[in-house]
Scaffold this motif. Structure first.
Motif, PDB file in Angstrom:
ATOM      1  N   LEU A   1       0.846  -1.198   0.000  1.00 37.93           N
ATOM      2  CA  LEU A   1       0.000   0.000   0.000  1.00 37.93           C
ATOM      3  C   LEU A   1       0.883   1.249   0.000  1.00 37.93           C
ATOM      4  CD1 LEU A   1      -2.892   1.221   0.277  1.00 37.93           C
ATOM      5  CD2 LEU A   1      -2.474   1.264   2.748  1.00 37.93           C
ATOM      6  N   PRO A   2       0.750   2.125  -1.004  1.00 37.08           N
ATOM      7  CA  PRO A   2       1.567   3.345  -1.020  1.00 37.08           C
ATOM      8  C   PRO A   2       1.079   4.341   0.023  1.00 37.08           C
ATOM      9  CG  PRO A   2      -0.003   3.368  -2.824  1.00 37.08           C
ATOM     10  CD  PRO A   2      -0.125   2.015  -2.177  1.00 37.08           C
ATOM     11  N   GLY A   3       1.903   5.340   0.281  1.00 39.11           N
ATOM     12  CA  GLY A   3       1.492   6.394   1.191  1.00 39.11           C
ATOM     13  C   GLY A   3       0.381   7.231   0.598  1.00 39.11           C
ATOM     14  N   PRO A   4      -0.111   8.235   1.344  1.00 37.11           N
ATOM     15  CA  PRO A   4      -1.247   9.041   0.891  1.00 37.11           C
ATOM     16  C   PRO A   4      -0.874   9.975  -0.253  1.00 37.11           C
ATOM     17  CG  PRO A   4      -0.344   9.934   2.916  1.00 37.11           C
ATOM     18  CD  PRO A   4       0.358   8.632   2.684  1.00 37.11           C
TER      19      PRO A   4
ATOM     20  N   THR B   1      -4.011  -4.313  -5.161  1.00 38.74           N
ATOM     21  CA  THR B   1      -3.302  -3.267  -4.421  1.00 38.74           C
ATOM     22  C   THR B   1      -3.819  -1.889  -4.795  1.00 38.74           C
ATOM     23  OG1 THR B   1      -1.309  -4.641  -4.286  1.00 38.74           O
ATOM     24  CG2 THR B   1      -1.023  -2.270  -3.962  1.00 38.74           C
ATOM     25  N   ALA B   2      -4.033  -1.649  -6.076  1.00 40.58           N
ATOM     26  CA  ALA B   2      -4.547  -0.352  -6.521  1.00 40.58           C
ATOM     27  C   ALA B   2      -5.921  -0.076  -5.941  1.00 40.58           C
ATOM     28  CB  ALA B   2      -4.597  -0.302  -8.047  1.00 40.58           C
TER      29      ALA B   2
ATOM     30  N   TRP C   1      -6.225   7.871  -6.675  1.00 38.03           N
ATOM     31  CA  TRP C   1      -4.983   7.375  -6.053  1.00 38.03           C
ATOM     32  C   TRP C   1      -5.118   5.925  -5.637  1.00 38.03           C
ATOM     33  CZ3 TRP C   1      -0.450  10.185  -5.523  1.00 38.03           C
ATOM     34  CH2 TRP C   1       0.531   9.662  -4.668  1.00 38.03           C
ATOM     35  N   VAL C   2      -4.311   5.006  -6.212  1.00 34.10           N
ATOM     36  CA  VAL C   2      -3.363   5.245  -7.283  1.00 34.10           C
ATOM     37  C   VAL C   2      -3.925   4.706  -8.595  1.00 34.10           C
ATOM     38  CG1 VAL C   2      -1.272   5.251  -5.877  1.00 34.10           C
ATOM     39  CG2 VAL C   2      -2.165   3.063  -6.743  1.00 34.10           C
ATOM     40  N   SER C   3      -3.219   5.016  -9.701  1.00 32.90           N
ATOM     41  CA  SER C   3      -3.659   4.605 -11.024  1.00 32.90           C
ATOM     42  C   SER C   3      -3.626   3.090 -11.192  1.00 32.90           C
ATOM     43  CB  SER C   3      -2.751   5.252 -12.076  1.00 32.90           C
ATOM     44  OG  SER C   3      -2.916   4.622 -13.337  1.00 32.90           O
ATOM     45  N   GLY C   4      -4.803   2.514 -11.479  1.00 31.42           N
ATOM     46  CA  GLY C   4      -4.868   1.079 -11.713  1.00 31.42           C
ATOM     47  C   GLY C   4      -4.146   0.678 -12.993  1.00 31.42           C
ATOM     48  N   HIS C   5      -4.243   1.503 -14.011  1.00 26.89           N
ATOM     49  CA  HIS C   5      -3.540   1.229 -15.265  1.00 26.89           C
ATOM     50  C   HIS C   5      -2.043   1.165 -15.017  1.00 26.89           C
ATOM     51  CE1 HIS C   5      -2.349   1.511 -19.466  1.00 26.89           C
ATOM     52  NE2 HIS C   5      -3.609   1.648 -19.880  1.00 26.89           N
ATOM     53  N   ASN C   6      -1.510   2.183 -14.374  1.00 25.46           N
ATOM     54  CA  ASN C   6      -0.066   2.275 -14.209  1.00 25.46           C
ATOM     55  C   ASN C   6       0.509   1.247 -13.245  1.00 25.46           C
ATOM     56  OD1 ASN C   6       1.466   4.773 -15.556  1.00 25.46           O
ATOM     57  ND2 ASN C   6      -0.687   5.317 -15.237  1.00 25.46           N
ATOM     58  N   ILE C   7      -0.240   0.847 -12.241  1.00 29.00           N
ATOM     59  CA  ILE C   7       0.299  -0.149 -11.314  1.00 29.00           C
ATOM     60  C   ILE C   7       0.446  -1.490 -12.034  1.00 29.00           C
ATOM     61  CG2 ILE C   7      -1.860  -1.022 -10.314  1.00 29.00           C
ATOM     62  CD1 ILE C   7      -0.478  -0.895  -7.569  1.00 29.00           C
ATOM     63  N   ASN C   8      -0.472  -1.777 -12.944  1.00 26.12           N
ATOM     64  CA  ASN C   8      -0.356  -3.007 -13.719  1.00 26.12           C
ATOM     65  C   ASN C   8       0.757  -2.907 -14.751  1.00 26.12           C
ATOM     66  OD1 ASN C   8      -2.513  -5.112 -13.053  1.00 26.12           O
ATOM     67  ND2 ASN C   8      -3.676  -3.208 -13.017  1.00 26.12           N
ATOM     68  N   ASP C   9       0.912  -1.736 -15.355  1.00 31.30           N
ATOM     69  CA  ASP C   9       2.025  -1.527 -16.275  1.00 31.30           C
ATOM     70  C   ASP C   9       3.359  -1.754 -15.563  1.00 31.30           C
ATOM     71  OD1 ASP C   9       0.436  -0.701 -18.514  1.00 31.30           O
ATOM     72  OD2 ASP C   9       0.176   1.250 -17.560  1.00 31.30           O
ATOM     73  N   GLY C  10       3.496  -1.172 -14.380  1.00 29.04           N
ATOM     74  CA  GLY C  10       4.736  -1.321 -13.639  1.00 29.04           C
ATOM     75  C   GLY C  10       5.022  -2.757 -13.264  1.00 29.04           C
ATOM     76  N   ALA C  11       3.974  -3.496 -12.888  1.00 31.98           N
ATOM     77  CA  ALA C  11       4.154  -4.901 -12.518  1.00 31.98           C
ATOM     78  C   ALA C  11       4.618  -5.727 -13.710  1.00 31.98           C
ATOM     79  CB  ALA C  11       2.849  -5.462 -11.958  1.00 31.98           C
ATOM     80  N   VAL C  12       3.985  -5.533 -14.858  1.00 32.72           N
ATOM     81  CA  VAL C  12       4.355  -6.299 -16.054  1.00 32.72           C
ATOM     82  C   VAL C  12       5.786  -6.000 -16.477  1.00 32.72           C
ATOM     83  CG1 VAL C  12       3.922  -6.526 -18.532  1.00 32.72           C
ATOM     84  CG2 VAL C  12       2.032  -6.645 -16.921  1.00 32.72           C
ATOM     85  N   MET C  13       6.141  -4.716 -16.515  1.00 33.72           N
ATOM     86  CA  MET C  13       7.502  -4.376 -16.933  1.00 33.72           C
ATOM     87  C   MET C  13       8.545  -4.925 -15.959  1.00 33.72           C
ATOM     88  SD  MET C  13       7.541  -2.895 -19.845  1.00 33.72           S
ATOM     89  CE  MET C  13       6.094  -3.814 -20.394  1.00 33.72           C
TER      90      MET C  13
ATOM     91  N   VAL D   1       3.258   3.236 -10.923  1.00 37.50           N
ATOM     92  CA  VAL D   1       4.263   2.485 -11.675  1.00 37.50           C
ATOM     93  C   VAL D   1       5.332   1.930 -10.737  1.00 37.50           C
ATOM     94  CG1 VAL D   1       6.238   2.802 -13.214  1.00 37.50           C
ATOM     95  CG2 VAL D   1       3.972   3.473 -13.966  1.00 37.50           C
ATOM     96  N   ARG D   2       5.777   2.761  -9.799  1.00 36.71           N
ATOM     97  CA  ARG D   2       6.797   2.304  -8.850  1.00 36.71           C
ATOM     98  C   ARG D   2       6.262   1.176  -7.967  1.00 36.71           C
ATOM     99  NH1 ARG D   2       8.786   8.344  -6.982  1.00 36.71           N
ATOM    100  NH2 ARG D   2       9.986   8.845  -8.870  1.00 36.71           N
ATOM    101  N   THR D   3       5.023   1.309  -7.529  1.00 33.97           N
ATOM    102  CA  THR D   3       4.425   0.274  -6.685  1.00 33.97           C
ATOM    103  C   THR D   3       4.274  -1.023  -7.459  1.00 33.97           C
ATOM    104  OG1 THR D   3       3.225   1.978  -5.439  1.00 33.97           O
ATOM    105  CG2 THR D   3       2.455  -0.295  -5.227  1.00 33.97           C
ATOM    106  N   GLY D   4       3.802  -0.929  -8.699  1.00 35.17           N
ATOM    107  CA  GLY D   4       3.701  -2.120  -9.535  1.00 35.17           C
ATOM    108  C   GLY D   4       5.048  -2.772  -9.750  1.00 35.17           C
ATOM    109  N   GLY D   5       6.086  -1.943  -9.911  1.00 39.02           N
ATOM    110  CA  GLY D   5       7.428  -2.487 -10.066  1.00 39.02           C
ATOM    111  C   GLY D   5       7.866  -3.286  -8.857  1.00 39.02           C
ATOM    112  N   ARG D   6       7.510  -2.804  -7.687  1.00 39.90           N
ATOM    113  CA  ARG D   6       7.860  -3.529  -6.460  1.00 39.90           C
ATOM    114  C   ARG D   6       7.101  -4.852  -6.371  1.00 39.90           C
ATOM    115  NH1 ARG D   6       6.683   0.191  -1.544  1.00 39.90           N
ATOM    116  NH2 ARG D   6       7.808  -1.463  -0.430  1.00 39.90           N
TER     117      ARG D   6
END
Length: 425
Positions: free
Chosen positions: A209-212, A293-294, A339-351, A406-411
């Motif tokens: 879970l990211p910060g606020p 998570t998103a 908060w946060v972007s569902g699109h970008n968290i999945n992008d970050g995870a895939v990459m 994106v950073r959260t998805g990367g993690r």
């Protein structure tokens, strides 16, 4: 030396080189694709899963990630349980040594999809018949089918009472900075239960879970507000045609885009059945957990969307923001908080997953039905830059929401590869 012997020797050499370099046989396979990969069953059932989950059931995009993850995990267990090479997902069973792993993969996918989408039985049965028609009749096929059914049953048991479709409500009262339904549909929070579902890999929905979000009076919020107001507006004079194309390109149904991109990668690089199953399972389960998570973050923080923020800027207590009651984004805002972007968290995870599977050479080719174009990304950073920009330029997200996602998805992707889908020693 015969042709077959030569191929065998080259295969052994590639494996030794891969071990020496600390890579996996999957990386070596991308460099020297074979003529016949044996992965067609994986590609076929990816298409069937999309037709079932997206076309027939019409599940929301975020929810689709969950069901693709279920299918991918079952297929992966069915394949590696027979073939070996990688560690199974939350399972310790081994299939018969000479069983057909193609039959096992088809049986696993068919059973999982039929369990959750019985209305698509005709489609699923037809796909299953077609898959088994390509496997020679006999004991190996029968053993593969039985093992695939067991792999599917294992996933179904793991997902019992996991929180899907539970009664979860969003109850934050409207206030400055707080999400509320957005025009033009003014639809309620979509699939709020997703934020409380038991993850596939992580130990809880709030593990990452990211910060606020930035405070309304902060410099970061002020900067994000000004950017999306100027460049994300429907009739923006600041947004270039190229930026508009990028914004529209990434407004397609993301899990459907991903499934097609995975299929393309497998075919283009000649992955075999085992490595194809691993690719789909690693990305599928990581994106399922990224979506959870998103949604957990959206439920937790409930940050308002740009359209609300801009129209009601006179209520945010920030003298540097000015309202525009008629402001509209380039495309309609989806029905859930920023908060946060569902699109970008999945992008970050895939990459993140692909980075680890390919040694940084992701070669990600993705198409959009919205623009009718295809893009190829040689590395994760370039892809992530475009998807972050796209969600701002389309007018539905503040930049910080995309960057943090994106950073959260990367993690999440890194954690997935550190704890699952490893090479058997």
């Amino acid at each position: 030396m015969t042709t077959k012997a030569t191929q065998h020797a080259l295969g052994l050499l590639a494996g030794l080189v891969a071990l020496a370099l600390g890579t996996t046989p999957w990386t070596a396979a991308t460099a020297a694709p074979q003529q016949r990969t044996g992965a067609q069953v994986i590609l076929d059932w990816s298409e069937t899963a999309v037709a079932t989950v997206h076309t027939d059931a019409k599940k929301p995009a975020a929810e689709q990630f969950l069901y693709y993850g279920f299918v991918d995990a079952a297929v992966y267990n069915a394949v590696v349980g027979i073939e070996g090479r990688y560690t199974p997902y939350k399972w310790h069973e081994r299939g018969p040594r000479h069983a057909s792993s193609e039959a096992a993969a088809a049986a696993a996918a068919h059973r999982v999809l039929l369990t959750y989408f019985p209305a698509s039985q005709a489609r699923l049965d037809a796909a299953y018949t077609a898959s088994l028609a390509r496997v020679p009749d006999g004991r190996a096929e029968k053993q593969g089918v039985r093992f695939g059914e067991r792999a599917a049953a294992r996933i179904v048991r793991l997902r019992e009472n996991d929180g899907r479709d539970a009664r979860v409500t969003y109850d934050k009262p409207p206030a400055p900075g707080v999400w509320r339904p957005t025009p033009p549909a003014n639809a309620p929070f979509a699939v709020p239960w997703l934020g409380k579902v038991r993850p596939m890999l992580l130990d809880s929905p709030d593990r990452f879970l990211p910060g606020p979000p930035p405070a309304l009076a902060s410099k970061t919020y002020t900067r994000d507000f000004a950017e999306v107001k100027a460049i994300g507006a429907k009739n923006s004079v600041r947004r270039t045609p190229a930026q508009t194309e990028t914004a529209r390109f990434f407004s397609d149904v993301l899990p459907v885009q991903f499934q097609a991109a995975y299929r393309g990668y497998v075919a283009r690089h000649g992955l075999d059945l085992v490595d194809a199953a691993r690719l789909f399972a690693a990305t599928g389960t990581a994106t399922a957990d990224a979506a959870i998570t998103a949604w957990n973050a959206k439920l937790t923080y409930g940050q308002w969307r740009p359209i609300t923020a801009i129209r009601l800027a006179d209520s945010d207590g920030n003298p540097a923001t000015t309202p525009d009651p008629s402001w509209q984004p380039l495309l309609d805002t989806p029905p859930y908080p920023d908060w946060v972007s569902g699109h970008n968290i999945n992008d970050g995870a895939v990459m993140s997953v692909l980075n680890r599977l390919t040694g940084g050479h992701v070669d990600f080719r993705i198409s959009s039905a919205v623009t009718g174009t295809t893009r190829t990304y040689a590395d994760a950073a370039a892809y992530n830059r475009d998807v972050v920009d796209a969600r701002v330029w389309v007018g539905v997200h503040f930049r910080s929401s995309d960057v943090v996602a994106v950073r959260t998805g990367g993690r999440i992707g890194a954690w997935a590869m550190a704890h699952y889908f490893g090479t058997l020693r």
